[in-house]
Scaffold this motif. Sequence first.
Motif, short mmCIF file in Angstrom:
data_model
loop_
_atom_site.label_atom_id
_atom_site.label_comp_id
_atom_site.label_asym_id
_atom_site.label_seq_id
_atom_site.Cartn_x
_atom_site.Cartn_y
_atom_site.Cartn_z
N UNK A 182 10.68 -0.72 10.90
CA UNK A 182 10.62 -2.08 10.36
C UNK A 182 10.04 -2.03 8.96
N UNK A 183 10.47 -2.94 8.12
CA UNK A 183 9.95 -3.02 6.76
C UNK A 183 10.80 -2.24 5.78
N UNK A 206 14.26 1.61 4.22
CA UNK A 206 14.26 0.33 4.94
C UNK A 206 14.44 0.60 6.42
N UNK A 207 14.36 -0.44 7.22
CA UNK A 207 14.58 -0.31 8.65
C UNK A 207 15.86 0.48 8.89
N UNK A 263 6.52 -6.12 2.75
CA UNK A 263 6.04 -6.34 4.12
C UNK A 263 5.53 -5.02 4.68
N UNK A 264 4.78 -5.08 5.77
CA UNK A 264 4.26 -3.86 6.39
C UNK A 264 5.41 -2.92 6.74
N UNK A 265 5.15 -1.62 6.57
CA UNK A 265 6.13 -0.58 6.87
C UNK A 265 5.73 0.11 8.17
N UNK A 276 0.84 -1.20 0.00
CA UNK A 276 0.00 0.00 0.00
C UNK A 276 0.87 1.25 0.00
N UNK A 277 0.29 2.35 -0.44
CA UNK A 277 1.02 3.61 -0.46
C UNK A 277 0.10 4.76 -0.09
#
Length: 141
Positions: A72-73, A87-88, A107-109, A53-54
Amino acid sequence: MKQSGKNFTVEHIGPLETLLNQDFMGFHGKYFIGKELGLTGCEVSLNRLPAGKGMPFVHSHEKNEELYIVLRGSGAFFIDGEEFPIQEGSLIRVAPAGERAWQAGAEDLYFICIQAQAGSLTQATLEDGKRLATKASWMTK
């Protein structure tokens, strides 16, 4: 559960995974904590964007710069027509006029966004902080 005293406010909202249960103006996964904690110098939001999603729109601000801290993500960030991977551990500062949006990857952000009025910082922690003789329970004398 909220707890407060003369110089503090604490709220325990639970695991970040439950952020998708939060709703802000129709957006799931965003939790603003400024009003809840009584913040007076910045606004902070905790965010969880589902995989793939964005943001559905690009936005900018009038006065506030933003700092995004990716917990995370991974995903992509858009600023002023440029896109780059995040990224993380990514830290992104965006000036008020910066046109911004972001997207989660596979993956979820999870990220924190801190807003403060641009140019309002008059001193940093090293100049503002001072050590006290007071001891917490885990400190030895």
